[in-house]
Scaffold this motif. Structure first.
Motif, PDB file in Angstrom:
ATOM      1  N   ARG A 145      21.579  40.739  -0.996  1.00 25.31           N
ATOM      2  CA  ARG A 145      20.816  41.021   0.228  1.00 25.31           C
ATOM      3  C   ARG A 145      20.443  42.487   0.378  1.00 25.31           C
ATOM      4  O   ARG A 145      19.422  42.826   0.990  1.00 25.31           O
ATOM      5  CB  ARG A 145      21.615  40.594   1.468  1.00 25.31           C
ATOM      6  CG  ARG A 145      21.368  39.168   1.915  1.00 25.31           C
ATOM      7  CD  ARG A 145      22.200  38.843   3.140  1.00 25.31           C
ATOM      8  NE  ARG A 145      21.823  39.648   4.290  1.00 25.31           N
ATOM      9  CZ  ARG A 145      22.608  39.866   5.350  1.00 25.31           C
ATOM     10  NH1 ARG A 145      23.826  39.366   5.371  1.00 25.31           N
ATOM     11  NH2 ARG A 145      22.180  40.587   6.353  1.00 25.31           N
ATOM     12  N   VAL A 151      13.163  38.928  -2.435  1.00 24.18           N
ATOM     13  CA  VAL A 151      13.115  37.685  -1.661  1.00 24.18           C
ATOM     14  C   VAL A 151      14.284  36.796  -2.085  1.00 24.18           C
ATOM     15  O   VAL A 151      14.561  36.651  -3.287  1.00 24.18           O
ATOM     16  CB  VAL A 151      11.778  36.960  -1.892  1.00 24.18           C
ATOM     17  CG1 VAL A 151      11.787  35.570  -1.245  1.00 24.18           C
ATOM     18  CG2 VAL A 151      10.626  37.790  -1.349  1.00 24.18           C
ATOM     19  N   GLY A 198       9.520  33.467   3.991  1.00 29.40           N
ATOM     20  CA  GLY A 198       9.717  34.231   5.219  1.00 29.40           C
ATOM     21  C   GLY A 198       9.630  33.440   6.496  1.00 29.40           C
ATOM     22  O   GLY A 198       9.686  34.028   7.579  1.00 29.40           O
ATOM     23  N   CYS A 240      16.378  27.354   7.316  1.00 29.61           N
ATOM     24  CA  CYS A 240      16.013  28.704   6.878  1.00 29.61           C
ATOM     25  C   CYS A 240      16.003  28.727   5.351  1.00 29.61           C
ATOM     26  O   CYS A 240      16.995  29.099   4.718  1.00 29.61           O
ATOM     27  CB  CYS A 240      17.005  29.726   7.415  1.00 29.61           C
ATOM     28  SG  CYS A 240      17.172  29.724   9.211  1.00 29.61           S
ATOM     29  N   THR A 242      14.241  30.673   3.516  1.00 29.68           N
ATOM     30  CA  THR A 242      14.203  32.064   3.073  1.00 29.68           C
ATOM     31  C   THR A 242      15.238  32.864   3.851  1.00 29.68           C
ATOM     32  O   THR A 242      15.149  32.985   5.069  1.00 29.68           O
ATOM     33  CB  THR A 242      12.810  32.683   3.298  1.00 29.68           C
ATOM     34  OG1 THR A 242      11.813  31.834   2.755  1.00 29.68           O
ATOM     35  CG2 THR A 242      12.720  34.036   2.619  1.00 29.68           C
ATOM     36  N   LEU A 243      16.217  33.403   3.121  1.00 33.31           N
ATOM     37  CA  LEU A 243      17.237  34.227   3.757  1.00 33.31           C
ATOM     38  C   LEU A 243      16.828  35.683   3.838  1.00 33.31           C
ATOM     39  O   LEU A 243      17.344  36.447   4.653  1.00 33.31           O
ATOM     40  CB  LEU A 243      18.554  34.087   2.982  1.00 33.31           C
ATOM     41  CG  LEU A 243      19.138  32.668   2.974  1.00 33.31           C
ATOM     42  CD1 LEU A 243      20.378  32.606   2.107  1.00 33.31           C
ATOM     43  CD2 LEU A 243      19.441  32.197   4.386  1.00 33.31           C
ATOM     44  N   LYS A 244      15.892  36.070   2.986  1.00 36.76           N
ATOM     45  CA  LYS A 244      15.312  37.405   3.041  1.00 36.76           C
ATOM     46  C   LYS A 244      13.914  37.331   2.442  1.00 36.76           C
ATOM     47  O   LYS A 244      13.780  36.856   1.310  1.00 36.76           O
ATOM     48  CB  LYS A 244      16.172  38.396   2.269  1.00 36.76           C
ATOM     49  CG  LYS A 244      15.695  39.846   2.417  1.00 36.76           C
ATOM     50  CD  LYS A 244      16.567  40.797   1.621  1.00 36.76           C
ATOM     51  CE  LYS A 244      16.046  42.220   1.781  1.00 36.76           C
ATOM     52  NZ  LYS A 244      16.826  43.194   0.997  1.00 36.76           N
ATOM     53  N   PRO A 245      12.861  37.736   3.161  1.00 33.63           N
ATOM     54  CA  PRO A 245      12.853  38.181   4.566  1.00 33.63           C
ATOM     55  C   PRO A 245      13.214  37.033   5.507  1.00 33.63           C
ATOM     56  O   PRO A 245      12.901  35.873   5.228  1.00 33.63           O
ATOM     57  CB  PRO A 245      11.412  38.641   4.780  1.00 33.63           C
ATOM     58  CG  PRO A 245      10.618  37.847   3.800  1.00 33.63           C
ATOM     59  CD  PRO A 245      11.490  37.692   2.595  1.00 33.63           C
ATOM     60  N   PHE A 246      13.877  37.382   6.598  1.00 30.60           N
ATOM     61  CA  PHE A 246      14.418  36.377   7.502  1.00 30.60           C
ATOM     62  C   PHE A 246      13.543  36.224   8.738  1.00 30.60           C
ATOM     63  O   PHE A 246      13.106  37.221   9.321  1.00 30.60           O
ATOM     64  CB  PHE A 246      15.839  36.763   7.921  1.00 30.60           C
ATOM     65  CG  PHE A 246      16.547  35.692   8.693  1.00 30.60           C
ATOM     66  CD1 PHE A 246      16.892  34.500   8.090  1.00 30.60           C
ATOM     67  CD2 PHE A 246      16.859  35.876  10.032  1.00 30.60           C
ATOM     68  CE1 PHE A 246      17.545  33.500   8.799  1.00 30.60           C
ATOM     69  CE2 PHE A 246      17.515  34.894  10.744  1.00 30.60           C
ATOM     70  CZ  PHE A 246      17.852  33.702  10.131  1.00 30.60           C
ATOM     71  N   GLU A 248      13.447  35.983  12.047  1.00 31.23           N
ATOM     72  CA  GLU A 248      14.218  36.186  13.267  1.00 31.23           C
ATOM     73  C   GLU A 248      13.546  35.551  14.476  1.00 31.23           C
ATOM     74  O   GLU A 248      14.227  35.011  15.357  1.00 31.23           O
ATOM     75  CB  GLU A 248      14.417  37.681  13.516  1.00 31.23           C
ATOM     76  CG  GLU A 248      15.238  38.383  12.463  1.00 31.23           C
ATOM     77  CD  GLU A 248      15.451  39.849  12.788  1.00 31.23           C
ATOM     78  OE1 GLU A 248      14.927  40.306  13.844  1.00 31.23           O
ATOM     79  OE2 GLU A 248      16.144  40.538  12.020  1.00 31.23           O
ATOM     80  N   THR A 276      23.557  37.221   8.977  1.00 36.59           N
ATOM     81  CA  THR A 276      22.139  37.542   9.152  1.00 36.59           C
ATOM     82  C   THR A 276      21.684  37.198  10.567  1.00 36.59           C
ATOM     83  O   THR A 276      21.014  38.001  11.239  1.00 36.59           O
ATOM     84  CB  THR A 276      21.281  36.779   8.130  1.00 36.59           C
ATOM     85  OG1 THR A 276      21.676  37.172   6.805  1.00 36.59           O
ATOM     86  CG2 THR A 276      19.810  37.073   8.319  1.00 36.59           C
TER      87      THR A 276
END
Length: 330
Positions: A145, A151, A198, A240, A242-246, A248, A276
């Motif tokens: 992360r 990604v 994302g 979710c 995609t954990l990164k970009p997250f 929010e 996260t």
């Protein structure tokens, strides 16, 4: 060899699909092979694990575009980076533990720092094998992360995998895909779902409980939601991928309210989905209690995979029990 040995081995590498859930065989390998038919830049690499990351499907379809580097994960990342600098689109597969623990520096400096279009495909993420800490990548997301611009994708099922492969190939920078291999569950085709880098997706609405999940735990969240409806508990599931970009915005919008929120992940409670979401809540002033369903901060046992999922709270039965307990009905 005793008659019990094959049964024990099968249990330790059992499919993650619950009983009655349809599966698709080797969705990653087939998706990559299909993508390569349309895009001649796509190449596949592995570090002696083609059969065990479903890369063998691609290798059989496109042998001239497949590279076997042997047991050399650091070289795997360097070769993939070199290919990307020439305009190729490499997918490099190995076990998650080898990619993250052995080849981190090569991912960070050879692939991520120059923002090369390389997808690292990590097999056996989290608790998807019973072969103990040497193969259980329970901390892979936490390790990766912190790499800028990388990604991180944690697909729920075969539908997610099939859609993520071309999306990651089309994205300009590096990515890490937590691979579901072999007989992979197929659940998201029952919902109006599309993978998008994302973006989180509310795949099931509900009024009482919000389960924010990633990876195989989205399958378990959806199955638990069906079971909990029998207890008159209406459950929303937010996937979710995609954990990164997250995403929010989507996640915090869903959990900022009167419903009971829990995160569900096939990863250590340290450094994954729970932290996260909790971090985003603190930064944005969302002050509701958040409960994690995650693996503990410890090295896990070896054993039969279904038994381990029960022991560590990842099974559908365990999720149902946990939600009812949190609601005071356990």
């Amino acid at each position: 060899m005793s008659a019990s040995t094959p049964q024990r081995s099968a249990a330790m590498i059992a499919s993650i699909a619950d009983d009655g859930v349809p599966t698709t065989q080797a969705p990653f390998g087939h998706a990559l092979a299909e993508l390569a038919e349309r895009d001649e830049r796509v190449v596949g690499l592995t570090a002696d694990l083609g059969k065990y990351t479903d890369m063998h499907v691609f290798a059989a379809a496109h042998p001239s575009r497949f590279v076997q580097v042997g047991m050399a994960e650091q070289a795997l990342m360097t070769v993939a980076a070199g290919m990307a600098t020439t305009g190729l689109v490499p997918f490099a597969s190995t076990y998650s533990v080898f990619a993250t623990r052995r080849a981190y520096d090569f991912i960070a400096l050879d692939i991520a720092e120059p923002q090369l279009n390389v997808t690292i495909v990590g097999g056996l993420p989290g608790l998807t094998t019973g072969y103990g800490p040497s193969h259980q990548a329970t901390e892979d997301v936490a390790i990766l992360r912190g790499i800028p611009g990388l990604v991180i994708v944690d697909p729920a099922d075969a539908v997610d995998v099939e859609q993520a492969v071309p999306a990651l190939a089309a994205a300009p920078g590096p990515a890490y895909l937590r691979l579901l291999r072999g007989a992979v569950p197929r659940v998201l085709d029952r919902y109006d779902y599309r993978f998008e880098i994302g973006r989180a997706a509310v795949v099931r609405p509900g009024n009482d409980v919000v389960l924010v999940s990633s990876g195989l735990m989205t399958m378990r969240a959806l199955l638990a939601a069906e079971r909990l409806s029998e207890h008159h508990v209406d459950v929303s599931v937010v996937h979710c991928a995609t954990l990164k970009p997250f995403d929010e915005e989507t996640v915090l919008r869903e959990i900022d309210g009167p419903r009971l929120p829990l995160t569900l992940e096939n990863h250590s409670v340290v450094g994954g989905l729970f932290e996260t979401v909790a971090s985003a809540m603190v930064r944005r002033g969302v002050s509701v209690p958040l409960r994690p369903v995650a693996l503990p901060d410890e090295f896990l046992d070896a054993g039969a995979l279904p038994t381990l999922h029960d022991r560590y709270g990842l099974s559908t039965d365990a999720v149902v029990t946990r939600v009812l307990t949190e609601l005071g009905r356990g």
